[in-house]
Design a protein around this motif. Structure first.
Motif, PDB file in Angstrom:
ATOM      1  N   ILE A   2       1.009  -1.044   0.269  1.00 56.82           N
ATOM      2  CA  ILE A   2       0.026   0.154   0.053  1.00 56.82           C
ATOM      3  C   ILE A   2       1.002   1.216  -0.065  1.00 56.82           C
ATOM      4  O   ILE A   2       2.039   1.318   0.599  1.00 56.82           O
ATOM      5  N   GLY A   3       0.588   2.362  -0.641  1.00 55.64           N
ATOM      6  CA  GLY A   3       1.115   3.588  -1.010  1.00 55.64           C
ATOM      7  C   GLY A   3       1.893   4.178  -0.320  1.00 55.64           C
ATOM      8  O   GLY A   3       2.451   5.120   0.851  1.00 55.64           O
ATOM      9  N   ALA A   4       0.405   4.237   1.404  1.00 57.49           N
ATOM     10  CA  ALA A   4       1.127   4.852   2.497  1.00 57.49           C
ATOM     11  C   ALA A   4       2.080   4.667   3.625  1.00 57.49           C
ATOM     12  O   ALA A   4       2.724   4.909   3.784  1.00 57.49           O
ATOM     13  N   VAL A   5       1.176   2.516   3.103  1.00 58.07           N
ATOM     14  CA  VAL A   5       2.998   1.799   4.162  1.00 58.07           C
ATOM     15  C   VAL A   5       4.437   1.846   3.506  1.00 58.07           C
ATOM     16  O   VAL A   5       5.490   2.380   4.164  1.00 58.07           O
ATOM     17  N   HIS A   6       4.228   2.075   2.156  1.00 58.41           N
ATOM     18  CA  HIS A   6       6.049   2.746   1.636  1.00 58.41           C
ATOM     19  C   HIS A   6       6.336   4.087   2.045  1.00 58.41           C
ATOM     20  O   HIS A   6       7.123   4.287   1.956  1.00 58.41           O
ATOM     21  N   THR A   7       5.250   5.080   2.095  1.00 54.55           N
ATOM     22  CA  THR A   7       5.551   5.850   1.752  1.00 54.55           C
ATOM     23  C   THR A   7       5.861   6.279   4.651  1.00 54.55           C
ATOM     24  O   THR A   7       7.029   7.238   4.382  1.00 54.55           O
ATOM     25  N   ILE A   8       5.007   5.473   4.771  1.00 52.92           N
ATOM     26  CA  ILE A   8       5.542   5.572   6.395  1.00 52.92           C
ATOM     27  C   ILE A   8       7.134   4.822   6.947  1.00 52.92           C
ATOM     28  O   ILE A   8       7.921   5.389   7.377  1.00 52.92           O
ATOM     29  N   VAL A   9       7.184   3.676   5.630  1.00 49.11           N
ATOM     30  CA  VAL A   9       8.280   3.349   5.811  1.00 49.11           C
ATOM     31  C   VAL A   9       9.397   4.534   5.680  1.00 49.11           C
ATOM     32  O   VAL A   9      11.095   4.470   5.782  1.00 49.11           O
ATOM     33  N   GLY A  10       9.383   4.474   4.641  1.00 46.75           N
ATOM     34  CA  GLY A  10      10.438   5.709   4.044  1.00 46.75           C
ATOM     35  C   GLY A  10      10.762   6.916   4.874  1.00 46.75           C
ATOM     36  O   GLY A  10      11.945   7.273   4.590  1.00 46.75           O
ATOM     37  N   GLY A  14      14.220   7.355   6.567  1.00 48.26           N
ATOM     38  CA  GLY A  14      14.963   8.608   6.368  1.00 48.26           C
ATOM     39  C   GLY A  14      14.839   9.758   7.774  1.00 48.26           C
ATOM     40  O   GLY A  14      16.416  10.356   7.431  1.00 48.26           O
ATOM     41  N   THR A  15      14.079   9.438   8.605  1.00 46.80           N
ATOM     42  CA  THR A  15      14.708   9.667   9.557  1.00 46.80           C
ATOM     43  C   THR A  15      16.630   9.252  10.372  1.00 46.80           C
ATOM     44  O   THR A  15      17.003   9.892  11.118  1.00 46.80           O
ATOM     45  N   LYS A  20      18.392  15.454   3.834  1.00 44.42           N
ATOM     46  CA  LYS A  20      17.097  14.767   2.834  1.00 44.42           C
ATOM     47  C   LYS A  20      17.874  14.321   1.495  1.00 44.42           C
ATOM     48  O   LYS A  20      17.019  13.499   1.113  1.00 44.42           O
ATOM     49  N   PRO A  21      18.346  14.335   1.094  1.00 47.64           N
ATOM     50  CA  PRO A  21      18.907  13.504  -0.444  1.00 47.64           C
ATOM     51  C   PRO A  21      19.258  12.340  -0.421  1.00 47.64           C
ATOM     52  O   PRO A  21      18.704  11.551  -0.651  1.00 47.64           O
ATOM     53  N   ARG A  22      19.546  12.169   1.098  1.00 49.30           N
ATOM     54  CA  ARG A  22      20.548  10.747   1.740  1.00 49.30           C
ATOM     55  C   ARG A  22      18.790  10.178   2.135  1.00 49.30           C
ATOM     56  O   ARG A  22      18.762   8.945   1.844  1.00 49.30           O
ATOM     57  N   ALA A  23      18.409  10.548   2.453  1.00 49.68           N
ATOM     58  CA  ALA A  23      16.873  10.085   3.054  1.00 49.68           C
ATOM     59  C   ALA A  23      15.755   9.997   1.485  1.00 49.68           C
ATOM     60  O   ALA A  23      15.709   8.959   1.388  1.00 49.68           O
ATOM     61  N   PHE A  24      15.852  10.691   0.853  1.00 48.19           N
ATOM     62  CA  PHE A  24      15.465  10.384  -0.572  1.00 48.19           C
ATOM     63  C   PHE A  24      15.423   9.476  -1.118  1.00 48.19           C
ATOM     64  O   PHE A  24      14.684   8.363  -1.202  1.00 48.19           O
ATOM     65  N   LEU A  25      16.967   8.950  -0.898  1.00 48.21           N
ATOM     66  CA  LEU A  25      17.616   7.535  -1.492  1.00 48.21           C
ATOM     67  C   LEU A  25      17.306   6.260  -1.310  1.00 48.21           C
ATOM     68  O   LEU A  25      17.142   5.435  -1.112  1.00 48.21           O
ATOM     69  N   VAL A  26      17.437   6.501  -0.104  1.00 48.87           N
ATOM     70  CA  VAL A  26      17.225   5.312   1.227  1.00 48.87           C
ATOM     71  C   VAL A  26      15.381   5.211   0.939  1.00 48.87           C
ATOM     72  O   VAL A  26      15.422   4.320   1.113  1.00 48.87           O
ATOM     73  N   LYS A  62       6.870  15.963  11.064  1.00 51.02           N
ATOM     74  CA  LYS A  62       7.834  16.133  10.798  1.00 51.02           C
ATOM     75  C   LYS A  62       8.262  17.572  10.232  1.00 51.02           C
ATOM     76  O   LYS A  62      10.042  18.177  10.114  1.00 51.02           O
ATOM     77  N   GLY A  63       7.750  17.658   9.384  1.00 48.87           N
ATOM     78  CA  GLY A  63       7.551  19.571   8.458  1.00 48.87           C
ATOM     79  C   GLY A  63       8.537  18.340   6.784  1.00 48.87           C
ATOM     80  O   GLY A  63       9.064  17.734   7.253  1.00 48.87           O
ATOM     81  N   VAL A  64       8.583  19.397   6.343  1.00 51.55           N
ATOM     82  CA  VAL A  64       8.166  18.975   4.665  1.00 51.55           C
ATOM     83  C   VAL A  64       9.963  19.909   4.816  1.00 51.55           C
ATOM     84  O   VAL A  64      10.640  18.730   3.243  1.00 51.55           O
ATOM     85  N   ASP A  65      10.555  20.392   5.186  1.00 53.75           N
ATOM     86  CA  ASP A  65      11.733  20.558   5.383  1.00 53.75           C
ATOM     87  C   ASP A  65      12.549  19.425   6.004  1.00 53.75           C
ATOM     88  O   ASP A  65      14.010  19.363   6.444  1.00 53.75           O
ATOM     89  N   SER A  66      11.965  18.276   5.779  1.00 58.24           N
ATOM     90  CA  SER A  66      13.094  17.147   7.477  1.00 58.24           C
ATOM     91  C   SER A  66      13.578  15.765   6.238  1.00 58.24           C
ATOM     92  O   SER A  66      13.030  15.871   5.213  1.00 58.24           O
ATOM     93  N   PRO A  67      14.515  14.813   6.532  1.00 55.98           N
ATOM     94  CA  PRO A  67      14.907  13.918   5.736  1.00 55.98           C
ATOM     95  C   PRO A  67      12.821  13.051   5.960  1.00 55.98           C
ATOM     96  O   PRO A  67      13.786  12.577   5.785  1.00 55.98           O
ATOM     97  N   GLU A  68      12.751  12.870   7.215  1.00 59.78           N
ATOM     98  CA  GLU A  68      11.834  11.899   7.264  1.00 59.78           C
ATOM     99  C   GLU A  68      11.135  12.489   5.952  1.00 59.78           C
ATOM    100  O   GLU A  68       9.822  11.442   5.229  1.00 59.78           O
ATOM    101  N   PHE A  69      10.316  14.121   5.995  1.00 55.82           N
ATOM    102  CA  PHE A  69       9.477  13.950   4.596  1.00 55.82           C
ATOM    103  C   PHE A  69      10.086  13.357   3.194  1.00 55.82           C
ATOM    104  O   PHE A  69       9.731  12.579   2.227  1.00 55.82           O
ATOM    105  N   TRP A  70      11.377  13.662   2.941  1.00 53.11           N
ATOM    106  CA  TRP A  70      11.780  13.077   1.751  1.00 53.11           C
ATOM    107  C   TRP A  70      12.473  11.684   1.760  1.00 53.11           C
ATOM    108  O   TRP A  70      11.676  11.594   0.738  1.00 53.11           O
ATOM    109  N   GLY A  71      12.231  11.107   2.658  1.00 57.06           N
ATOM    110  CA  GLY A  71      12.779   9.322   3.049  1.00 57.06           C
ATOM    111  C   GLY A  71      10.953   9.322   2.209  1.00 57.06           C
ATOM    112  O   GLY A  71      10.919   8.455   1.841  1.00 57.06           O
TER     113      GLY A  71
END
Ligand SMILES: [Zn+2]
Length: 136
Positions: A2-10, A14-15, A20-26, A62-71
């Motif tokens: 489920i997309g929401a699960v991908h998002t939460i795992v990301g 990311g945390t 932010k770039p590394r968070a996006f990649l992982v 976490k905010g849109v400027d966080s590694p969590e959001f970009w993950g």
């Protein structure tokens, strides 16, 4: 998955990064693993609703400027090609993400239960809560 699960795992992977770039990649890499887990997907309407709620929740928490959001964004971005194929903006045969090609060769088998996704989601939320406590 489920997309929401991908998002939460990301967000959870990311945390673990400070960038932010590394968070996006992982986050993108986490998509490979979560797609490989046996799972059951939802209807497209439910997928979009749950995804919107998960991404909005992470942005608010976490905010849109966080590694969590970009993950989280990295975690869901591979599934954009599903959306493009579903809306016929792209042929399904043109998908490129490894778990989306080859007749599901690297994709987890379809199952009837959602336990795998609930467990993965719960573990990811615990990682996010722990990261809050570590920083405070
Ligand atoms: Zn996928």
């Amino acid at each position: 998955m489920i997309g929401a699960v991908h998002t939460i795992v990301g967000a959870a992977v990311g945390t673990l990064t400070a960038s932010k770039p590394r968070a996006f990649l992982v986050g993108v890499l986490s998509h490979l693993i979560t797609d490989a887990v046996p799972h059951k997907d939802c209807s497209p309407a439910a997928e979009v609703s749950l995804l919107g709620a998960a991404l909005s929740g992470i942005a608010a928490w976490k905010g849109v400027d966080s590694p969590e959001f970009w993950g989280a964004v990295g975690g869901i971005i591979p599934d954009v090609e599903h959306g493009l194929a579903f809306t016929r903006l792209m042929s399904a045969q043109r998908k490129v993400f490894p778990t989306h090609v080859g007749n599901g060769k690297y994709h987890g088998r379809k199952t009837r239960d959602r336990w795998s996704q609930l467990i993965v989601t719960a573990a990811s939320i615990l990682v996010l809560i722990a990261s809050d406590r570590r920083r405070s």
